[in-house]
Design a protein around this motif. Structure first.
Motif, mmCIF file in Angstrom:
data_model
loop_
_atom_site.group_PDB
_atom_site.id
_atom_site.type_symbol
_atom_site.label_atom_id
_atom_site.label_comp_id
_atom_site.label_asym_id
_atom_site.label_seq_id
_atom_site.Cartn_x
_atom_site.Cartn_y
_atom_site.Cartn_z
ATOM 1 N N ASN A 164 0.856 -1.186 0.000
ATOM 2 C CA ASN A 164 0.000 0.000 0.000
ATOM 3 C C ASN A 164 0.895 1.240 0.000
ATOM 4 N N ARG A 165 0.902 1.953 -1.124
ATOM 5 C CA ARG A 165 1.771 3.130 -1.272
ATOM 6 C C ARG A 165 1.056 4.429 -0.934
ATOM 7 N N ASP A 166 -0.057 4.338 -0.245
ATOM 8 C CA ASP A 166 -0.824 5.533 0.081
ATOM 9 C C ASP A 166 0.009 6.446 0.986
ATOM 10 N N PRO A 167 0.240 7.707 0.592
ATOM 11 C CA PRO A 167 1.047 8.606 1.440
ATOM 12 C C PRO A 167 0.434 8.874 2.811
ATOM 13 N N ILE A 168 -0.848 8.601 2.978
ATOM 14 C CA ILE A 168 -1.469 8.848 4.276
ATOM 15 C C ILE A 168 -0.878 7.935 5.349
ATOM 16 N N ARG A 169 -0.279 6.817 4.932
ATOM 17 C CA ARG A 169 0.314 5.883 5.881
ATOM 18 C C ARG A 169 1.729 6.267 6.284
ATOM 19 N N TRP A 170 2.231 7.381 5.761
ATOM 20 C CA TRP A 170 3.512 7.883 6.248
ATOM 21 C C TRP A 170 3.400 8.387 7.689
ATOM 22 N N PHE A 171 2.216 8.809 8.059
ATOM 23 C CA PHE A 171 2.043 9.452 9.353
ATOM 24 C C PHE A 171 1.566 8.487 10.438
ATOM 25 N N THR A 172 0.711 7.540 10.062
ATOM 26 C CA THR A 172 0.210 6.590 11.044
ATOM 27 C C THR A 172 -0.295 5.348 10.323
ATOM 28 N N ALA A 173 -0.207 4.214 11.010
ATOM 29 C CA ALA A 173 -0.679 2.962 10.412
ATOM 30 C C ALA A 173 -2.197 2.906 10.340
ATOM 31 N N LEU A 174 -2.870 3.560 11.286
ATOM 32 C CA LEU A 174 -4.337 3.614 11.305
ATOM 33 C C LEU A 174 -4.760 5.079 11.170
ATOM 34 N N PRO A 175 -4.902 5.579 9.943
ATOM 35 C CA PRO A 175 -5.237 6.997 9.751
ATOM 36 C C PRO A 175 -6.616 7.309 10.308
ATOM 37 N N PRO A 176 -6.746 8.394 11.068
ATOM 38 C CA PRO A 176 -8.068 8.776 11.572
ATOM 39 C C PRO A 176 -8.930 9.368 10.465
ATOM 40 N N GLN A 177 -10.185 9.573 10.781
ATOM 41 C CA GLN A 177 -11.126 10.074 9.781
ATOM 42 C C GLN A 177 -10.774 11.485 9.338
ATOM 43 N N THR A 178 -10.271 12.310 10.251
ATOM 44 C CA THR A 178 -9.911 13.679 9.872
ATOM 45 C C THR A 178 -8.773 13.708 8.864
ATOM 46 N N LEU A 179 -7.815 12.791 9.007
ATOM 47 C CA LEU A 179 -6.708 12.746 8.054
ATOM 48 C C LEU A 179 -7.177 12.256 6.691
ATOM 49 N N ARG A 180 -8.102 11.325 6.666
ATOM 50 C CA ARG A 180 -8.650 10.861 5.388
ATOM 51 C C ARG A 180 -9.454 11.972 4.710
ATOM 52 N N GLN A 181 -10.198 12.724 5.477
ATOM 53 C CA GLN A 181 -10.942 13.846 4.902
ATOM 54 C C GLN A 181 -10.000 14.912 4.363
ATOM 55 N N ALA A 182 -8.893 15.145 5.064
ATOM 56 C CA ALA A 182 -7.911 16.116 4.574
ATOM 57 C C ALA A 182 -7.313 15.657 3.249
ATOM 58 N N GLN A 183 -7.048 14.365 3.129
ATOM 59 C CA GLN A 183 -6.528 13.843 1.870
ATOM 60 C C GLN A 183 -7.535 14.026 0.741
ATOM 61 N N SER A 184 -8.803 13.809 1.034
ATOM 62 C CA SER A 184 -9.843 14.003 0.023
ATOM 63 C C SER A 184 -9.939 15.470 -0.413
ATOM 64 N N GLU A 185 -9.773 16.388 0.545
ATOM 65 C CA GLU A 185 -9.819 17.809 0.208
ATOM 66 C C GLU A 185 -8.647 18.191 -0.698
ATOM 67 N N PHE A 186 -7.479 17.662 -0.411
ATOM 68 C CA PHE A 186 -6.310 17.997 -1.227
ATOM 69 C C PHE A 186 -6.404 17.363 -2.613
ATOM 70 N N LYS A 187 -7.023 16.193 -2.723
ATOM 71 C CA LYS A 187 -7.238 15.599 -4.043
ATOM 72 C C LYS A 187 -8.182 16.459 -4.876
ATOM 73 N N SER A 188 -9.227 16.971 -4.244
ATOM 74 C CA SER A 188 -10.133 17.871 -4.957
ATOM 75 C C SER A 188 -9.409 19.148 -5.366
ATOM 76 N N ALA A 189 -8.474 19.602 -4.519
ATOM 77 C CA ALA A 189 -7.705 20.797 -4.857
ATOM 78 C C ALA A 189 -6.821 20.560 -6.085
ATOM 79 N N LEU A 190 -6.275 19.346 -6.203
ATOM 80 C CA LEU A 190 -5.476 19.034 -7.387
ATOM 81 C C LEU A 190 -6.328 19.056 -8.658
#
Length: 227
Positions: A164-190
């Motif tokens: 799993n090469r998801d960059p969200i796992r650089w910070f924690t093995a179990l990403p919280p919901q807020t971090l997943r939402q932040a990733q979704s916001e940045f994808k929309s920004a791209l």
């Protein structure tokens, strides 16, 4: 808006008017897209702040980012599509900028046994004894490990590894919901960034066409004034 306009003052004026309207529409869409981009970026950073508050101030920081020595494959890439020439009807040509996201989950298939030379290959007792029996039966010119021995030792079983090469796992093995939402916001920004780039390219093409028609109109007016 078609570029193949008849060289007459009336048609040139109509073409310039249509280009002005198109420019205003593009500028309006460009401003709206920039405002949405700012909103997405603001929401993403706000969610990152909430994640740091929940996990700790050092949980989501630059310390978790990969260093320069580590090779990281980008999962989001910007692609510029070529200008389509098929079915061209005289419209203004401009390139589109799209954002493509790759699947972070990669499946690798590996063999159980590594490929080694026959003299270095690890062989169990039964196979080794079988090879010795064949060696006594074969002549001196025949190689007992040429076809039969090596093919029998090759294993058809393979291991499947999933990465799993998801960059969200650089910070924690179990990403919280807020971090997943932040990733979704940045994808929309791209995606909005690609949309803004496409609008900017189209606006530049319209401005270029407007300047060209304006020069043609000025030349026609100068020719009409000549005696």
């Amino acid at each position: 808006m078609a570029t193949s306009i008849q060289l007459s003052p009336e048609s040139l004026c109509d073409g310039l008017d249509q280009l002005c309207i198109q420019k205003l529409e593009l500028m309006d869409n460009f401003i709206k897209s920039n405002m949405m981009l700012e909103s997405k970026m603001r929401g993403g950073f706000f969610l990152l702040g909430k994640t740091r508050y929940a996990l700790g101030n050092k949980a989501v920081s630059a310390l978790q980012l990969p260093n320069e020595e580590r090779e990281v494959d980008a999962l989001a890439t910007a692609v510029m599509t070529p200008v389509p020439l098929e079915g061209y009807e005289g419209d203004i040509l401009y390139q589109h900028v799209d954002t493509k996201f790759q699947d972070p989950v990669v499946t690798l298939v590996e063999e159980d046994e590594e490929e080694e030379a026959p003299d270095k290959m690890v062989i169990d007792d039964e196979v080794q004894m079988e090879g010795l029996r064949r060696r006594f039966k074969n002549t001196e010119d025949e190689d007992p490990f040429n076809e039969n021995g090596i093919e029998e030792l090759e294993s058809s079983e393979r291991k499947v590894k999933i990465f799993n090469r998801d960059p969200i796992r650089w910070f924690t093995a179990l990403p919280p919901q807020t971090l997943r939402q932040a990733q979704s916001e940045f994808k929309s920004a791209l995606q909005l960034t690609s949309q803004c780039a496409t609008l900017k390219l189209k606006l530049r093409a319209v401005n270029k066409e407007y300047s060209r028609l304006k020069e043609i109109k000025a030349k026609l007016e100068s020719l009409e004034k000549e005696p």
